[in-house]
Design a protein around this motif. Structure first.
Motif, short mmCIF file in Angstrom:
data_model
loop_
_atom_site.label_atom_id
_atom_site.label_comp_id
_atom_site.label_asym_id
_atom_site.label_seq_id
_atom_site.Cartn_x
_atom_site.Cartn_y
_atom_site.Cartn_z
N SER A 461 0.82 -1.21 0.00
CA SER A 461 0.00 0.00 0.00
C SER A 461 0.85 1.26 0.00
O SER A 461 0.46 2.28 -0.58
CB SER A 461 -0.93 0.00 1.23
OG SER A 461 -1.77 -1.14 1.23
N ILE A 462 2.01 1.21 0.64
CA ILE A 462 2.89 2.38 0.73
C ILE A 462 3.71 2.56 -0.55
O ILE A 462 4.18 3.67 -0.83
CB ILE A 462 3.82 2.23 1.95
CG1 ILE A 462 3.01 2.22 3.25
CG2 ILE A 462 4.84 3.36 2.03
CD1 ILE A 462 2.23 3.49 3.51
N ALA A 463 3.88 1.50 -1.33
CA ALA A 463 4.75 1.57 -2.52
C ALA A 463 4.40 2.73 -3.45
O ALA A 463 5.30 3.44 -3.92
CB ALA A 463 4.72 0.24 -3.25
N PRO A 464 3.12 3.00 -3.80
CA PRO A 464 2.84 4.15 -4.68
C PRO A 464 3.28 5.48 -4.06
O PRO A 464 3.74 6.39 -4.78
CB PRO A 464 1.32 4.09 -4.86
CG PRO A 464 0.96 2.67 -4.59
CD PRO A 464 1.91 2.21 -3.54
N LEU A 465 3.15 5.62 -2.75
CA LEU A 465 3.57 6.86 -2.11
C LEU A 465 5.09 7.00 -2.15
O LEU A 465 5.63 8.11 -2.28
CB LEU A 465 3.08 6.90 -0.66
CG LEU A 465 1.56 6.85 -0.45
CD1 LEU A 465 1.23 6.85 1.03
CD2 LEU A 465 0.89 8.04 -1.14
N ALA A 466 5.79 5.86 -2.04
CA ALA A 466 7.25 5.89 -2.07
C ALA A 466 7.78 6.36 -3.41
O ALA A 466 8.88 6.91 -3.50
CB ALA A 466 7.81 4.52 -1.73
N GLN A 467 7.02 6.12 -4.48
CA GLN A 467 7.45 6.60 -5.78
C GLN A 467 7.39 8.13 -5.86
O GLN A 467 8.14 8.75 -6.61
CB GLN A 467 6.58 5.98 -6.88
CG GLN A 467 6.74 4.47 -6.99
CD GLN A 467 5.83 3.88 -8.05
OE1 GLN A 467 5.01 4.59 -8.65
NE2 GLN A 467 5.95 2.58 -8.27
N ILE A 468 6.50 8.72 -5.09
CA ILE A 468 6.40 10.18 -5.06
C ILE A 468 7.41 10.76 -4.09
O ILE A 468 8.13 11.72 -4.41
CB ILE A 468 4.96 10.60 -4.66
CG1 ILE A 468 3.95 10.03 -5.66
CG2 ILE A 468 4.86 12.12 -4.57
CD1 ILE A 468 2.51 10.25 -5.27
N ASP A 469 7.48 10.16 -2.89
CA ASP A 469 8.41 10.63 -1.86
C ASP A 469 9.09 9.42 -1.24
O ASP A 469 8.52 8.75 -0.38
CB ASP A 469 7.66 11.43 -0.79
CG ASP A 469 8.60 12.00 0.27
OD1 ASP A 469 9.83 11.85 0.10
OD2 ASP A 469 8.10 12.59 1.25
N PRO A 470 10.30 9.07 -1.68
CA PRO A 470 10.98 7.88 -1.15
C PRO A 470 11.21 7.90 0.36
O PRO A 470 11.41 6.86 0.98
CB PRO A 470 12.32 7.87 -1.90
CG PRO A 470 12.07 8.68 -3.14
CD PRO A 470 11.09 9.74 -2.73
N SER A 471 11.14 9.08 0.97
CA SER A 471 11.42 9.17 2.40
C SER A 471 10.36 8.47 3.25
O SER A 471 10.61 8.18 4.42
CB SER A 471 11.56 10.63 2.83
OG SER A 471 10.33 11.32 2.65
N VAL A 472 9.17 8.18 2.69
CA VAL A 472 8.12 7.54 3.50
C VAL A 472 8.54 6.12 3.92
O VAL A 472 8.05 5.60 4.92
CB VAL A 472 6.77 7.49 2.74
CG1 VAL A 472 6.28 8.88 2.42
CG2 VAL A 472 6.91 6.65 1.48
N MET A 473 9.43 5.48 3.16
CA MET A 473 9.88 4.14 3.51
C MET A 473 10.78 4.15 4.73
O MET A 473 11.07 3.08 5.30
CB MET A 473 10.61 3.50 2.34
CG MET A 473 9.74 3.28 1.10
SD MET A 473 8.31 2.22 1.43
CE MET A 473 9.12 0.66 1.80
#
Length: 560
Positions: A461-473
């Motif tokens: 679920s977080i993977a699409p957000l990581a493409q926008i902002d890698p820092s979320v990982m």
């Protein structure tokens, strides 16, 4: 001559036998259709006789071994250590001395359990088969001099059990037969009656009835630890049944029997099984099989209808047979097959419905899913494992507590008395030397599959957000997530690197990256050094010239 102790125990045995009379009728019905090899309830049968007369459909007898295989593979697979020891205190468990001690004790325990002469695998399988058929299994954990721990499954037809006030089995009587030779080897000829002694000389294979009674010891005294009877919590007494005399007496420090039960009803001591739950379906399926067989026979080989004139003549139904006189002058047949118009296909559909119910009761359908759908994703596999853990948790958990728990307690007692355990650390002795069992088999791992599913679904679920902002990982400790998934999926610990090894690898990777950066910068530095050397050479050959200053020159005063 009979003695008082033997008389008292035989009277208690008769009461226990009378109380379970209804059970034996129920068990006999199950044995006739599900486990015919154990069909010895309320009857004496010769060795080697046929016992499958009432089986017309093999669905239930074939489902029972699959049930046993599922139970064993999920709770006690021989390929892994499915249980460990713990103190129940996380801080104490992390103490290096305690941790090493518990691991060493667990290693000794599994080595003894799976020793070549221990016989645990075969005997525990028999117990699980009885559990699926009759709801109750009996495993005897014995300490044999010169051999060590030995395991023996006793047939339920021979055993009679009683519970204590907490619902745990604490008394078991076994009524069985020994040959005269076996009795002499077990108890010594001097302790046997004159009748068995005569049989030992005349016919050593003649069988005699004996009764073994194990129960709470009324004379137990903790201060008499070395006394053969007073120092034991449970008394043991072997009785020659015909003469009502005691032939051997002793005791056990711990209850020597593990008596797992599939499920129990209120005020009942014995367990109920999956076979009992679907016994009406098993009986119905057998009757359906007989009916469909008769209907199919009439379709394939129907009765022949003959005219009155030909009814006294023989009619040959064999292939290519010649039957004279069964065609009239007009060429019409005088013998016609009788068509019942029976729908055999409907009977087969009804039988398949009963088969599915029986297979569901024995968990065959549950374990068939992965075989029928092998192409699934890792997340789907975890979801299936989680579902299995939820469905199998209650019955399998009870088997762990009533089979593996008492077995482990008995094993540890035998190993301790034989001096096979390592020295106990002071830290554990100060806490009372209490240890508990932590089950870590496939069942427990399947129950933890929900955690793995949560990790996988969250990261996806977080993977699409990581493409926008890698820092979320950065909110995830990916190394910890990987270790947790490895634990859930039963990855062997020897295949995983330790924290120290990972730190060393990271340092090595950092050094390699630094070396690569230096190598990448080397051509640029060499070119700059070459240019600088050439400039110095040119400046030396023209001393009246001044090398240009690349720094900005300040403007003269006045703007000129």
């Amino acid at each position: 001559m009979a003695d008082e102790r033997a008389d008292a125990l035989i009277r208690l045995q008769e009461q226990m036998q009378a109380r379970r009379g209804i059970w034996e009728g129920h068990w006999r019905e199950v044995a006739e259709r599900v486990r015919p090899t154990q069909n010895i309830f309320q009857q004496q049968r010769p060795d080697g006789d046929k016992r499958n007369e009432k089986i017309f459909d093999a669905t239930a007898p074939l489902a029972l071994p699959k049930f046993a295989a599922a139970v064993i593979s999920f709770t006690m697979p021989s390929t892994q250590k499915y249980q460990a020891l713990t103190t129940g205190d996380e801080a104490l468990d992390e103490n290096s001395n305690v941790k090493r001690y518990l691991e060493a004790v667990n290693d000794v325990l599994f080595k003894a359990r799976y020793a070549a002469r221990a016989n645990f695998i075969s005997q525990s399988s028999e117990v699980v088969l009885d559990l699926g058929a009759f709801g109750t299994g009996i495993l005897f954990v014995d300490d044999v001099l010169g051999v060590g721990i030995r395991y023996k499954s006793f047939p339920l037809a021979e055993c009679y059990a009683e519970e204590d006030e907490h619902g745990s089995i604490n008394r078991l009587h076994r009524k069985f037969q020994y040959t005269a030779a076996q009795a002499a080897a077990m108890f010594g000829p001097q302790n046997l009656s004159e009748g068995i002694k005569r049989a030992l000389e005349r016919n050593p294979l003649e069988k005699f009835w004996f009764l073994h009674c194990v129960g709470p010891n009324d004379d137990f005294a903790p201060g008499y630890a070395l006394h053969p009877t007073k120092g034991k919590k449970f008394s043991s007494c072997y009785i020659e049944f015909e003469t009502r005399t005691v032939v051997d007496e002793g005791g056990y420090r711990t209850f020597p029997f593990a008596v797992p039960r599939y499920e129990t009803s209120p005020r009942e001591c014995y367990g109920r099984s999956p076979a009992m739950a679907v016994l009406p379906d098993i009986k119905m399926l057998n009757e359906m099989s007989k009916t469909v067989l008769r209907a199919g026979q009439q379709v394939v080989a129907p009765p022949i209808m003959l005219s009155d004139d030909a009814s006294l003549q023989a009619f040959n139904v064999r292939s290519n047979a010649l039957n004279h006189g069964y065609v009239d002058a007009q060429g019409r047949p005088m013998a016609i097959p009788f068509q019942t118009q029976g729908r055999v296909d409907i009977g087969l559909d009804m039988m398949n419905q009963r088969r599915e119910v029986i297979n569901d009761a024995f968990f065959v359908t549950l374990f068939r899913i992965l075989v029928e759908e092998p192409q699934i994703t890792a997340t789907e596999a975890m979801l299936r494992a989680q579902e299995k853990g939820q469905l199998l948790g209650p019955p399998m958990g009870r088997m762990q507590s009533e089979l593996l728990g008492p077995t482990t307690e008995r094993e540890l007692d035998i190993l301790a008395m034989n001096g096979a355990l390592p020295p106990m650390p002071r830290e554990l002795m100060d806490r009372g030397a209490e240890v508990h069992i932590r089950y870590q088999g496939p069942l427990n791992q399947a129950q933890r599959a929900g955690v793995g599913v949560g990790i996988m679904q969250t990261i996806q679920s977080i993977a699409p957000l990581a493409q926008i902002d890698p820092s979320v990982m950065m909110i995830f400790d990916l190394e910890a997530c990987a270790r947790e998934l490895a634990s859930i999926n039963s990855v062997p610990e020897r295949l995983l690197r330790t924290d120290e090894e990972i730190t060393a690898l990271k340092e090595q990777q950092a050094q390699q990256a630094q070396a690569q950066q230096l190598l990448a910068a080397a051509p640029v530095a060499a070119s700059a050094a070459k240019d600088f050397a050439q400039a110095q050479s040119m400046a030396g050959s023209a001393p009246n010239q001044v090398a240009p200053n690349i720094l900005p020159t300040p403007a003269p005063a006045g703007g000129q």
